[in-house]
Design a protein around this motif. Structure first.
Motif, PDB file in Angstrom:
ATOM      1  N   TYR A 185      -5.594   2.686 -10.795  1.00 51.70           N
ATOM      2  CA  TYR A 185      -4.183   2.332 -10.878  1.00 51.70           C
ATOM      3  C   TYR A 185      -3.998   0.819 -10.991  1.00 51.70           C
ATOM      4  N   THR A 231       0.857  -1.174   0.000  1.00 52.38           N
ATOM      5  CA  THR A 231       0.000   0.000   0.000  1.00 52.38           C
ATOM      6  C   THR A 231       0.905   1.239   0.000  1.00 52.38           C
ATOM      7  N   GLY A 232       0.324   2.416   0.066  1.00 54.87           N
ATOM      8  CA  GLY A 232       1.184   3.588  -0.021  1.00 54.87           C
ATOM      9  C   GLY A 232       0.511   4.845   0.445  1.00 54.87           C
ATOM     10  N   ARG A 233       1.331   5.890   0.461  1.00 52.39           N
ATOM     11  CA  ARG A 233       0.798   7.209   0.822  1.00 52.39           C
ATOM     12  C   ARG A 233       1.546   8.283   0.060  1.00 52.39           C
ATOM     13  N   GLY A 234       0.797   9.229  -0.445  1.00 57.30           N
ATOM     14  CA  GLY A 234       1.414  10.401  -1.037  1.00 57.30           C
ATOM     15  C   GLY A 234       1.588  11.427   0.052  1.00 57.30           C
ATOM     16  N   TRP A 253       3.076   9.197 -13.906  1.00 57.30           N
ATOM     17  CA  TRP A 253       3.002   8.766 -12.515  1.00 57.30           C
ATOM     18  C   TRP A 253       2.463   7.351 -12.316  1.00 57.30           C
ATOM     19  N   MET A 309      -6.662  -0.624  -0.137  1.00 61.13           N
ATOM     20  CA  MET A 309      -6.709   0.793  -0.562  1.00 61.13           C
ATOM     21  C   MET A 309      -8.136   1.315  -0.449  1.00 61.13           C
ATOM     22  N   SER A 336       5.013   8.112  -1.890  1.00 60.38           N
ATOM     23  CA  SER A 336       5.124   8.657  -3.249  1.00 60.38           C
ATOM     24  C   SER A 336       5.341  10.169  -3.209  1.00 60.38           C
ATOM     25  N   GLU A 396       5.038  11.628  -6.579  1.00 60.15           N
ATOM     26  CA  GLU A 396       3.654  11.842  -7.035  1.00 60.15           C
ATOM     27  C   GLU A 396       3.157  13.217  -6.597  1.00 60.15           C
ATOM     28  N   GLN A 438       3.201   3.968  -9.444  1.00 61.31           N
ATOM     29  CA  GLN A 438       2.349   3.400  -8.391  1.00 61.31           C
ATOM     30  C   GLN A 438       2.106   1.913  -8.657  1.00 61.31           C
ATOM     31  N   GLN A 457      -8.431   4.544  -5.562  1.00 57.64           N
ATOM     32  CA  GLN A 457      -7.152   4.138  -6.153  1.00 57.64           C
ATOM     33  C   GLN A 457      -7.300   3.001  -7.157  1.00 57.64           C
TER      34      GLN A 457
HETATM   35  N1  TRP Z   1      -1.630   7.588  -4.727  1.00 61.47           N
HETATM   36  C1  TRP Z   1      -1.738   7.493  -3.295  1.00 61.47           C
HETATM   37  C2  TRP Z   1      -2.064   8.882  -2.690  1.00 61.47           C
HETATM   38  O1  TRP Z   1      -2.248   9.832  -3.366  1.00 61.47           O
HETATM   39  C3  TRP Z   1      -0.498   6.978  -2.630  1.00 61.47           C
HETATM   40  C4  TRP Z   1      -0.117   5.578  -3.014  1.00 61.47           C
HETATM   41  C5  TRP Z   1       1.069   5.199  -3.598  1.00 61.47           C
HETATM   42  C6  TRP Z   1      -0.885   4.392  -2.832  1.00 61.47           C
HETATM   43  N2  TRP Z   1       1.096   3.850  -3.771  1.00 61.47           N
HETATM   44  C7  TRP Z   1      -0.088   3.327  -3.331  1.00 61.47           C
HETATM   45  C8  TRP Z   1      -2.143   4.128  -2.297  1.00 61.47           C
HETATM   46  C9  TRP Z   1      -0.547   2.006  -3.300  1.00 61.47           C
HETATM   47  C10 TRP Z   1      -2.610   2.815  -2.295  1.00 61.47           C
HETATM   48  C11 TRP Z   1      -1.816   1.773  -2.788  1.00 61.47           C
HETATM   49  O2  TRP Z   1      -2.121   9.020  -1.496  1.00 61.47           O
END
Ligand code: TRP
Length: 442
Positions: free
Chosen positions: A249, A79-82, A197, A242, A115, A118, A201, A246
């Motif tokens: 993506y 998973t992730g966070r911008g 971008w 997520m 990110s 991003e 991701q 999202q």
């Molecule tokens: N795009 C997400 C955001 O703007 C951040 C993100 C990066 C993300 N990689 C991910 C979210 C993978 C869910 C899964 O916050």
């Protein structure tokens, strides 16, 4: 305006988000009682409240992860966070809290992408600002309790190279500018950084991007510059938790998977925690109604909840007579997430829905729960030293990817009745009989 617009940049609706419609729109599958039963059967754990209540309501190929786990084949989580604001808010916490639970259940390695690139691409400004936020925000993420031995956090700007970058460029070779326009609505007048971008991701959803971590037994030779040249090896499946915005993506990621020699990632999607201003949009730092930040003090939280949109009636008499509207009441919608006990929630639904409980009272219940949650979060966060932080970012550690079924913990687990399962997930009646149940045929 259309009924609803949901994409990675916009979450707006006229009368509240129709999530079942979204499942159809995005081509996902609903999480129903059958799948929850299978989940419990395989993991020998009671499903998370958010699964049971249909708040994590949609998925793609979740069964495939369960099948793997059952056969002792490892999966991993991504998973992730911008990092775009100094402080995370409650809405940000939802996917991370759920991911922490998934990590415990599957005992799986978790990859977290920060990110910063991003946010630089889409918001502009100084790159360094986002780099710094990566580390500040990571403390909030770590405070959710992720297993340090099984979690790798990385900054995109600092880590884009090697196997990860190779997958990025392979994905870039599969995606045309037109595809980006169709999927994301990003037209050719947009900056290249924005247009490119999505591929960045996408790449972490392939286990080969982290071969050193996820395939510790893979054989490799060295290139003259010391980089690894991996022998072909078997991919492991990725599960991406997520919020549903999202999804585009990962629809794209699944589309290119075969062409780049990877496995289609599995996905699990949540609803959005509503804005305090009302359920037509999500909690967001940029909306006029400020969210509950994880740095807020109890007094601020109290004030914000007090001002939140109420489904209560205008006068005491009318409220006593008709009761509050559970569907639009923000406090009630938050209790769906943060009041874990079904019995307690049901009682609140009846009391508030019938007018016995007043708006101020339901808000007080929510405030107490949130203050407790935020204070605990702040305590956890304050314990994260720079040393601990550095550890999560350290790539050169041994990660144990093996599946461990903790039989001692789970041997007494008993499944629920089929009747109970039937009422879980998208069939869960979050208003406990107050309104006609919605039609869940999707
Ligand atoms: N795009 C997400 C955001 O703007 C951040 C993100 C990066 C993300 N990689 C991910 C979210 C993978 C869910 C899964 O916050």
């Amino acid at each position: 305006m259309e009924e609803q617009i949901i994409d990675p940049w916009t979450v707006e609706s006229k009368n509240g988000i129709d999530y079942l419609k979204l499942i159809r729109h995005f081509g996902c599958d609903p999480i129903d009682g059958k799948l929850i039963k299978r989940f419990e059967q395989v993991t020998r754990r009671k499903a998370h409240t958010w699964l049971r209540r249909g708040l994590f309501f949609s998925h793609k190929d979740l069964e495939l992860c369960l099948n793997d786990y059952e056969k002792n084949i490892p999966i991993y989580l991504y998973t992730g966070r911008g990092p775009s604001s100094e402080s995370l808010h409650l809405g940000h916490l939802v996917p991370f809290m759920f991911t922490k639970w998934l990590q415990d259940v599957f005992n799986a390695v978790l990859i977290i992408q920060m990110s910063d690139d991003e946010k630089f691409a889409f918001k502009g400004g100084d790159l360094e600002y986002y780099e710094n936020l990566t580390f500040e925000n990571s403390k909030d993420i770590i405070a959710c309790g992720f297993n340090v031995d099984k979690t790798f956090i990385f900054s995109n700007t600092h880590s884009m190279g090697g196997e990860l970058y190779k997958n990025v460029v392979k994905i870039e070779n599969c995606i045309s500018g037109n595809a980006i326009k169709t999927i994301y609505g990003l037209t050719s007048d947009r900056k290249i950084g924005e247009i490119a971008w999505a591929c960045r991701q996408s790449a972490p959803a392939f286990s080969s991007s982290f071969a050193d971590i996820l395939h510790p037994d893979a054989k490799y030779n060295l290139y003259p510059d010391g980089s690894r040249k991996y022998e072909p090896y078997v991919n492991i499946r990725c599960l991406v938790p997520m919020a549903i915005d999202q999804r585009p993506y990962f629809a794209m990621t699944r589309d290119v998977a075969e062409r780049i020699g990877g496995l289609k990632p599995s996905e699990i999607h949540s609803e959005f925690l509503p804005s305090l201003g009302g359920i037509t949009t999500k909690m967001s730092s940029t909306h006029q109604t400020p969210p509950v930040f994880l740095t807020d003090n109890p007094k601020t939280i109290q004030t914000k909840i007090k001002k939140s949109f109420s489904g209560g009636k205008d006068t005491l008499e009318l409220h006593r007579e008709h009761g509050g509207d559970l569907r639009t009441d923000v406090a009630y919608n938050y209790l769906l997430y943060f009041c874990e006990d079904d019995k307690v929630l049901e009682k609140i639904a009846h009391q508030y829905g019938s007018g016995e409980m007043l708006s101020g009272e339901i808000k007080k219940i929510l405030t107490d729960i949130l203050v407790d949650l935020v204070i605990k979060h702040q305590e956890n966060r304050s314990k994260i030293t720079d040393e601990i932080l550095t550890k999560y970012f350290d790539r050169y550690r041994m990660f144990d990817t093996r599946v461990v079924h903790d039989d001692g913990l789970t041997k007494d687990f008993v499944l629920d009745t089929d009747e109970n399962y039937h009422n879980m997930g998208v069939n869960f009646d979050r208003f406990f009989g107050h309104y006609k149940a919605k039609d869940v045929i999707v």
